[in-house]
Enzyme design. Structure first.
Site, short mmCIF file in Angstrom:
data_model
loop_
_atom_site.label_atom_id
_atom_site.label_comp_id
_atom_site.label_asym_id
_atom_site.label_seq_id
_atom_site.Cartn_x
_atom_site.Cartn_y
_atom_site.Cartn_z
N GLY A 27 0.81 -1.21 0.00
CA GLY A 27 0.00 0.00 0.00
C GLY A 27 0.84 1.26 0.00
O GLY A 27 2.03 1.23 -0.32
N HIS A 30 2.44 4.64 -4.95
CA HIS A 30 3.04 5.79 -5.65
C HIS A 30 3.19 5.41 -7.13
O HIS A 30 2.77 4.31 -7.54
CB HIS A 30 4.37 6.18 -5.01
CG HIS A 30 5.32 5.03 -4.81
ND1 HIS A 30 5.87 4.33 -5.86
CD2 HIS A 30 5.80 4.44 -3.68
CE1 HIS A 30 6.67 3.38 -5.40
NE2 HIS A 30 6.63 3.41 -4.07
N GLY A 32 5.52 4.33 -8.81
CA GLY A 32 6.20 3.06 -9.07
C GLY A 32 5.21 1.90 -9.08
O GLY A 32 5.22 1.06 -9.99
N HIS A 33 4.33 1.86 -8.08
CA HIS A 33 3.33 0.79 -8.04
C HIS A 33 2.40 0.88 -9.25
O HIS A 33 2.04 -0.14 -9.85
CB HIS A 33 2.47 0.91 -6.77
CG HIS A 33 3.23 0.75 -5.49
ND1 HIS A 33 3.41 1.78 -4.59
CD2 HIS A 33 3.84 -0.33 -4.94
CE1 HIS A 33 4.08 1.35 -3.54
NE2 HIS A 33 4.36 0.08 -3.73
N SER A 187 7.72 4.07 -0.66
CA SER A 187 6.75 4.55 0.34
C SER A 187 7.47 5.18 1.52
O SER A 187 6.93 6.07 2.18
CB SER A 187 5.88 3.39 0.82
OG SER A 187 5.18 2.84 -0.26
#
Ligand code: PAF
Length: 285
Positions: A27, A30, A32-33, A187
């Site tokens: 979770g 950002h 990147g995810h 994160s």
């Protein structure tokens, strides 16, 4: 987007899916995810993202309690990015009883680098990834799972696990997303103060310099590597960082390079604490 909390709900949501494309996360999503999700889309007939902060991979004293949990924002971002299914188990859904069976990664890989500074991390990580894979992929003919290269050693551990257990999953390695100044997105960047954020780019710069020095050393790299690493570590420490390691390794097994290992075979990896924030990064050489 369907939100599933239990494994049963997830399996029901995926009942018509044959080739899930899966993005496991903790979770606090950002860019990147979201890039992993975008790359996952063409690789399956449904995308699944998981959000689960896995207690098992945090050491006592690490940031499990303070790890940023931003579920509402994450849902909105996934919805907007076109994720099909969000798997967001509660702790008791994934660990209904104490997890006494665990995945024990090969110590030759898992005791190095991150494993030396975070003992138990890879066991906890691999155990939850196996559980997530079983939840998402069990009964499916094939699946794809996306992992970022920023967690280089994690990616290698997951690849080894998939290979040795012959899991029907393709592991796709995705390039690290970076801020404009080069800082790898993470994160944990949100823990940085303004001054630390300005300084944080020095980690990738140190890795870049180390990588260049490694290439310049050529055939002398096995002999010169320790001195190059010591110098790189000292330079970062002189700026106020507390480096765990800055090192050049072989991409194949993360062991020190041998004669003949050069461009295309190496990776520079680093982990260092800036204030209370531990950052990791790497550059393939
Ligand atoms: O990289 C992460 O976010 C985590 O280690 C993972 C793979 C989701 C397992 O908890």
């Amino acid at each position: 987007m369907i939100i599933a909390h239990t494994v049963a709900e997830l399996r029901h949501a995926l009942r018509h899916t044959e080739r899930p494309a899966f993005v496991p996360t903790m979770g606090n999503l950002h860019a990147g995810h979201l890039s992993l999700l975008a790359q996952a889309k063409p690789l399956g007939d449904a995308t699944v993202t998981s959000i689960f902060v896995n207690r098992l991979q945090f050491l006592p004293g690490e940031d499990f309690d303070s790890y940023p949990r931003t579920f509402a924002d994450d849902c909105a971002a996934l919805e907007q990015a076109g994720c099909d299914v969000l798997f967001a188990p509660r702790e008791g859904d994934l660990y209904p009883e104490p997890q006494t069976f665990r995945i024990q990664p090969d110590p030759q890989l898992a005791d190095l680098l991150e494993g030396a500074f975070r003992p138990g991390f890879f066991t906890g990580m691999a155990t939850v990834v196996m559980k997530l894979f079983m939840a998402v992929f069990a009964g499916k003919p094939h699946g794809t799972a996306m992992f970022g290269k920023k967690d280089y050693q994690q990616l290698m551990v997951v690849r080894g696990m998939v290979r040795q257990f012959a899991l029907p999953v393709d592991v796709v390695a995705c390039e690290t997303e970076r801020a404009d100044d080069g800082l790898a997105l993470s994160s944990r960047n949100r823990y940085l103060t303004e001054a630390e954020r300005a300084e944080s780019v020095q980690l990738v710069q140190a890795l870049r310099a180390l990588a260049q020095a490694a290439l310049a050393a050529g055939e002398r790299l096995p002999a010169e590597r320790p001195a190059l690493e010591t110098a790189a570590t000292a330079q970062l420490a002189a700026r106020g960082w507390q480096p765990d390691y800055l090192t050049v390794r072989r991409r194949a097994d993360l062991l020190p390079p041998r004669a003949g290992d050069g461009a295309g075979a190496l990776v520079a990896l680093g982990a260092a604490r800036l204030g209370s924030t531990r950052l990791i990064d790497n550059l393939e050489v």
